[in-house]
Design an enzyme around this catalytic site. Structure first.
Site, PDB file in Angstrom:
ATOM      1  N   GLY A   1       6.899  32.161  19.349  1.00 39.68           N
ATOM      2  CA  GLY A   1       6.075  31.171  19.380  1.00 39.68           C
ATOM      3  C   GLY A   1       6.311  29.955  20.526  1.00 39.68           C
ATOM      4  O   GLY A   1       7.013  30.303  21.573  1.00 39.68           O
ATOM      5  N   THR A   2       5.719  28.867  20.236  1.00 31.75           N
ATOM      6  CA  THR A   2       5.643  27.945  21.183  1.00 31.75           C
ATOM      7  C   THR A   2       7.458  27.414  21.363  1.00 31.75           C
ATOM      8  O   THR A   2       7.620  27.003  22.361  1.00 31.75           O
ATOM      9  CB  THR A   2       5.155  26.622  20.204  1.00 31.75           C
ATOM     10  N   CYS A   3       8.121  27.182  20.383  1.00 32.32           N
ATOM     11  CA  CYS A   3       9.403  27.087  20.447  1.00 32.32           C
ATOM     12  C   CYS A   3      10.336  27.782  21.265  1.00 32.32           C
ATOM     13  O   CYS A   3      10.827  27.028  22.117  1.00 32.32           O
ATOM     14  CB  CYS A   3      10.085  26.904  19.011  1.00 32.32           C
TER      15      CYS A   3
ATOM     16  N   LYS B   1      15.146  22.857  26.705  1.00 31.68           N
ATOM     17  CA  LYS B   1      16.463  22.172  26.422  1.00 31.68           C
ATOM     18  C   LYS B   1      17.485  23.027  27.644  1.00 31.68           C
ATOM     19  O   LYS B   1      18.406  22.523  28.048  1.00 31.68           O
ATOM     20  CB  LYS B   1      17.041  22.513  25.118  1.00 31.68           C
TER      21      LYS B   1
ATOM     22  N   GLY C   1       6.439   9.807  23.398  1.00 32.28           N
ATOM     23  CA  GLY C   1       7.161  10.569  22.250  1.00 32.28           C
ATOM     24  C   GLY C   1       7.919  11.394  22.634  1.00 32.28           C
ATOM     25  O   GLY C   1       8.605  11.378  23.940  1.00 32.28           O
TER      26      GLY C   1
ATOM     27  N   GLU D   1       3.135   4.527  28.123  1.00 36.41           N
ATOM     28  CA  GLU D   1       3.058   4.667  26.476  1.00 36.41           C
ATOM     29  C   GLU D   1       1.938   3.724  25.948  1.00 36.41           C
ATOM     30  O   GLU D   1       2.098   2.542  26.209  1.00 36.41           O
ATOM     31  CB  GLU D   1       4.478   4.667  25.895  1.00 36.41           C
TER      32      GLU D   1
ATOM     33  N   ALA E   1      10.688  22.529  14.961  1.00 34.86           N
ATOM     34  CA  ALA E   1      11.069  23.852  14.722  1.00 34.86           C
ATOM     35  C   ALA E   1      12.076  24.176  13.410  1.00 34.86           C
ATOM     36  O   ALA E   1      11.605  25.051  12.597  1.00 34.86           O
ATOM     37  CB  ALA E   1      11.644  24.542  15.800  1.00 34.86           C
TER      38      ALA E   1
ATOM     39  N   HIS F   1      39.765  11.184  16.381  1.00 35.36           N
ATOM     40  CA  HIS F   1      40.191  10.262  17.538  1.00 35.36           C
ATOM     41  C   HIS F   1      40.552  10.911  18.509  1.00 35.36           C
ATOM     42  O   HIS F   1      41.577  11.606  18.587  1.00 35.36           O
ATOM     43  CB  HIS F   1      40.932   8.983  17.079  1.00 35.36           C
TER      44      HIS F   1
HETATM   45  P1  FAD Z   1       4.079  28.116  16.763  1.00 36.59           P
HETATM   46  O1  FAD Z   1       5.331  28.150  17.563  1.00 36.59           O
HETATM   47  O2  FAD Z   1       3.018  27.348  17.812  1.00 36.59           O
HETATM   48  O3  FAD Z   1       3.605  29.502  16.500  1.00 36.59           O
HETATM   49  C1  FAD Z   1       2.200  29.725  16.116  1.00 36.59           C
HETATM   50  C2  FAD Z   1       1.957  31.267  16.608  1.00 36.59           C
HETATM   51  O4  FAD Z   1       0.797  31.731  16.103  1.00 36.59           O
HETATM   52  C3  FAD Z   1       1.863  31.554  17.953  1.00 36.59           C
HETATM   53  O5  FAD Z   1       2.913  32.406  18.611  1.00 36.59           O
HETATM   54  C4  FAD Z   1       0.514  31.973  18.479  1.00 36.59           C
HETATM   55  O6  FAD Z   1       0.246  32.782  19.469  1.00 36.59           O
HETATM   56  C5  FAD Z   1       0.170  32.546  17.025  1.00 36.59           C
HETATM   57  N1  FAD Z   1      -1.115  32.557  16.464  1.00 36.59           N
HETATM   58  C6  FAD Z   1      -1.961  31.589  16.618  1.00 36.59           C
HETATM   59  N2  FAD Z   1      -3.266  31.758  15.782  1.00 36.59           N
HETATM   60  C7  FAD Z   1      -3.230  33.141  15.592  1.00 36.59           C
HETATM   61  C8  FAD Z   1      -4.175  34.102  15.004  1.00 36.59           C
HETATM   62  N3  FAD Z   1      -5.158  33.688  14.516  1.00 36.59           N
HETATM   63  N4  FAD Z   1      -3.639  35.515  14.763  1.00 36.59           N
HETATM   64  C9  FAD Z   1      -2.262  35.821  15.285  1.00 36.59           C
HETATM   65  N5  FAD Z   1      -1.497  34.977  15.729  1.00 36.59           N
HETATM   66  C10 FAD Z   1      -1.792  33.541  15.872  1.00 36.59           C
HETATM   67  N6  FAD Z   1      10.999  21.353  17.751  1.00 36.59           N
HETATM   68  C11 FAD Z   1      12.106  21.107  17.596  1.00 36.59           C
HETATM   69  O7  FAD Z   1      12.548  21.292  16.561  1.00 36.59           O
HETATM   70  N7  FAD Z   1      13.254  20.853  18.531  1.00 36.59           N
HETATM   71  C12 FAD Z   1      12.866  20.852  19.850  1.00 36.59           C
HETATM   72  O8  FAD Z   1      13.720  20.457  20.621  1.00 36.59           O
HETATM   73  C13 FAD Z   1      11.405  21.003  20.131  1.00 36.59           C
HETATM   74  N8  FAD Z   1      11.249  20.913  21.564  1.00 36.59           N
HETATM   75  C14 FAD Z   1       9.766  21.131  21.866  1.00 36.59           C
HETATM   76  C15 FAD Z   1       9.374  20.868  23.253  1.00 36.59           C
HETATM   77  C16 FAD Z   1       8.158  21.227  23.427  1.00 36.59           C
HETATM   78  C17 FAD Z   1       7.822  21.056  25.016  1.00 36.59           C
HETATM   79  C18 FAD Z   1       7.066  21.518  22.682  1.00 36.59           C
HETATM   80  C19 FAD Z   1       5.721  21.700  22.883  1.00 36.59           C
HETATM   81  C20 FAD Z   1       7.399  21.528  21.202  1.00 36.59           C
HETATM   82  C21 FAD Z   1       8.791  21.333  20.787  1.00 36.59           C
HETATM   83  N9  FAD Z   1       9.319  21.484  19.417  1.00 36.59           N
HETATM   84  C22 FAD Z   1      10.573  21.117  19.036  1.00 36.59           C
HETATM   85  C23 FAD Z   1       8.246  21.761  18.210  1.00 36.59           C
HETATM   86  C24 FAD Z   1       8.290  23.367  17.797  1.00 36.59           C
HETATM   87  O9  FAD Z   1       8.244  23.635  18.914  1.00 36.59           O
HETATM   88  C25 FAD Z   1       7.052  23.271  17.001  1.00 36.59           C
HETATM   89  O10 FAD Z   1       7.461  22.615  15.864  1.00 36.59           O
HETATM   90  C26 FAD Z   1       7.365  24.929  16.451  1.00 36.59           C
HETATM   91  O11 FAD Z   1       7.233  25.856  17.625  1.00 36.59           O
HETATM   92  C27 FAD Z   1       6.438  25.085  15.291  1.00 36.59           C
HETATM   93  O12 FAD Z   1       6.124  26.500  14.963  1.00 36.59           O
HETATM   94  P2  FAD Z   1       5.072  27.087  14.291  1.00 36.59           P
HETATM   95  O13 FAD Z   1       5.666  28.397  13.502  1.00 36.59           O
HETATM   96  O14 FAD Z   1       4.546  26.240  13.389  1.00 36.59           O
HETATM   97  O15 FAD Z   1       3.989  27.246  15.446  1.00 36.59           O
END
Ligand code: FAD
Length: 473
Positions: free
Chosen positions: A45-47, A56, A185, A206, A327, A450
């Site tokens: 996913g996003t992470c 990172k 943020g 901001e 994440a 230390h």
């Molecule tokens: P996602 O990771 O968004 O996964 C959702 C998945 O669902 C996607 O792969 C998508 O394709 C799929 N999907 C959506 N709809 C459907 C559907 N109808 N059918 C099938 N598949 C579907 N968090 C941290 O803890 N540490 C960090 O350093 C950090 N850095 C970040 C940096 C950036 C630039 C960004 C944008 C985010 C960051 N985050 C970080 C936040 C973190 O990425 C998210 O909190 C985390 O990815 C959320 O996970 P999730 O599983 O909820 O969603």
């Protein structure tokens, strides 16, 4: 993702294969449940693909670049930066992402999770249709884990070139010479920091009156000071009025807190004004569900992360606060939901003890309540602070920073707030301190090594416990 014989019935159906979804799937499978995980793009996913991991990786490279200047200017190491070989940097980043992706894919296969590539749409409280695959019904439950995407502002279209979001900012052919980052943020601050390290002229705007406005005010103050010292033009209490896309960049009109309008020109405008949950096409209504006004799916039972429809659970960025859009919070939520579906009675997620980190230079890392938050919650508060430069290792790093501890008078620790180098690695002990309801005197008994930066954390607790060594109580 291999698709073998189609599964039409399963114990658990997880929709979305990000950190929230895949952690649910792995734990549920480990507990003996049959699991189908639907992902329309890539597991991780996003992470893994657009967030935590690639950003990172690049921030690590940025730190190396900054280290060359420090080596030269502070330590007499005659080093100069020749250039950044962008394709080489990107190749290392992508290799880290690829290896993680293969790792997650392998774990899922090994656990026996059926990963189906496609878009899922709920058709009832018990089942979903997966495009190109068919209907799947779930005996135990469905887990919604479809995550979030970048928010933009009305009238601001991200074209991926001049106006970008975190989805594309790091994936272009290189970084721009100048960037206007909108949003102070964690994501905006990290990207501003990264661009600055790589030599860009950076303006960070901001709308709130301070950066990372959800953190303790002292964190914002130290962070802002650190970023400004690095040459980032930080403008808080400022609003974007309009932005014109030109051939060679963007021209933005920004309203200052004094009501003046300033023009900012930059090669790129990076919009980092938050994220919105992804529920389009998910068929929530067919299952009897809706969203709140910000698009989140709200659990009726936070202890089980179960919606108002029995058997439908929700994890990750789809959740509203107190979940954190992080994440590691989604991992904890995934474990909780999987164990709940397996018939166990796991402890609810303790959101107050989930750490929050900004991986900029300087970094920030916090857990628990801010000083203002603690007072607003009615606590009789005492505060202990310690500058990082008051300990030897802080002087070695020479980047300033601080430790701030917020505690109840004669009571437990409510929050710990850190700013400075490597504080992302230092927050772990504080999450135990807050999570285990420790008092300052409990912590003060434990000796810190230390010379380390973590000594400053130990010293802050010693001082609060009335036993300050290098600073008076
Ligand atoms: P996602 O990771 O968004 O996964 C959702 C998945 O669902 C996607 O792969 C998508 O394709 C799929 N999907 C959506 N709809 C459907 C559907 N109808 N059918 C099938 N598949 C579907 N968090 C941290 O803890 N540490 C960090 O350093 C950090 N850095 C970040 C940096 C950036 C630039 C960004 C944008 C985010 C960051 N985050 C970080 C936040 C973190 O990425 C998210 O909190 C985390 O990815 C959320 O996970 P999730 O599983 O909820 O969603």
């Amino acid at each position: 993702m291999t698709q073998t014989a189609k599964v039409t019935e399963t114990d658990v159906l997880v929709i979305g294969g990000g950190t929230g979804g895949y952690s649910t799937a792995l734990r549920a499978a480990a507990l003996g449940l049959r699991v189908v995980l639907v992902e329309r793009d890539k597991v991780g996913g996003t992470c893994l693909h657009r967030g935590c991991v690639p950003s990172k990786a690049m921030l690590h490279a940025a730190e190396l670049v900054d280290g060359i200047a420090e080596a030269r200017e502070r330590w007499g190491v005659k080093a100069t930066l020749e250039s950044v070989d962008w394709p080489a940097l990107v190749a290392t980043r992508d290799d880290i992402v690829d290896r993680n992706h293969r790792g997650v894919t392998g774990h899922l296969a090994h656990a026996g999770v059926e990963v189906v590539r496609g878009s899922a749409e709920l058709t009832s409280p018990r089942g979903a249709r997966i495009a190109g695959y068919g209907e799947v019904t779930a005996r135990r439950g469905i887990v919604l884990a479809t995550g979030s995407r970048p928010r933009t502002l009305p009238g601001l279209v991200a074209d991926g070139r001049r106006v970008v979001t975190s989805d594309d900012a790091l994936f272009a052919a290189g970084l721009p010479e100048s960037v206007l980052v909108l949003g102070g943020g964690a994501i905006g601050v990290e990207y501003a920091s990264l661009h600055r390290s790589m030599g860009a002229r950076v303006t960070l705007v901001e709308a709130a009156d301070r950066l990372v406005p959800l953190e303790d005010a002292d964190v914002s103050r130290h962070l802002t000071r650190g970023l400004k010292k690095r040459g980032i033009d930080v403008r808080t209490g400022a609003r974007l009025l309009e932005a014109a896309v030109l051939d060679d960049g963007v021209r933005a009109a920004v309203r200052t807190p004094r009501g003046e309008t300033r023009t900012v020109r930059a090669q790129r405008l990076l919009v980092a004004v938050g994220r919105v949950p992804v529920t389009d096409g998910l068929g929530l209504a067919a299952a009897g569900l809706g969203t709140d006004e910000r698009g989140h799916v709200v659990p009726a039972d936070w202890d089980r992360l179960e919606t108002s429809v029995p058997g439908i659970h929700v994890v990750g960025d789809l959740l509203p606060p107190p979940s954190l859009g992080l994440a590691h919070a989604s991992f904890a939520e995934g474990l909780l939901v999987a164990e709940t579906l397996a018939g166990l009675r796991p402890a609810p997620v303790d959101y107050a003890a989930v750490p929050r980190v900004t991986y900029s230079a300087p970094q920030t890392a916090s857990v628990g309540l801010s000083e203002a938050g603690a007072r607003d919650a009615g606590h009789d508060v005492v505060v202990g602070t310690m500058p990082l430069t008051a300990v030897a290792k802080g002087m070695v790093h020479g980047q300033g920073g601080m430790v701030k501890v917020v505690a109840e008078r004669n009571g437990r620790v409510l929050g710990v707030h850190l700013v400075g180098p490597h504080v992302s690695e230092m927050i772990a002990e504080s999450q135990l301190i807050v999570g285990w309801d420790a008092e300052p005197s409990d912590v003060a008994r434990h000796v810190h090594p230390h010379p380390t930066l973590s000594e400053a954390v130990g010293e802050a607790f010693l001082t609060l416990a009335g036993r300050g060594l290098h600073q008076r109580a």
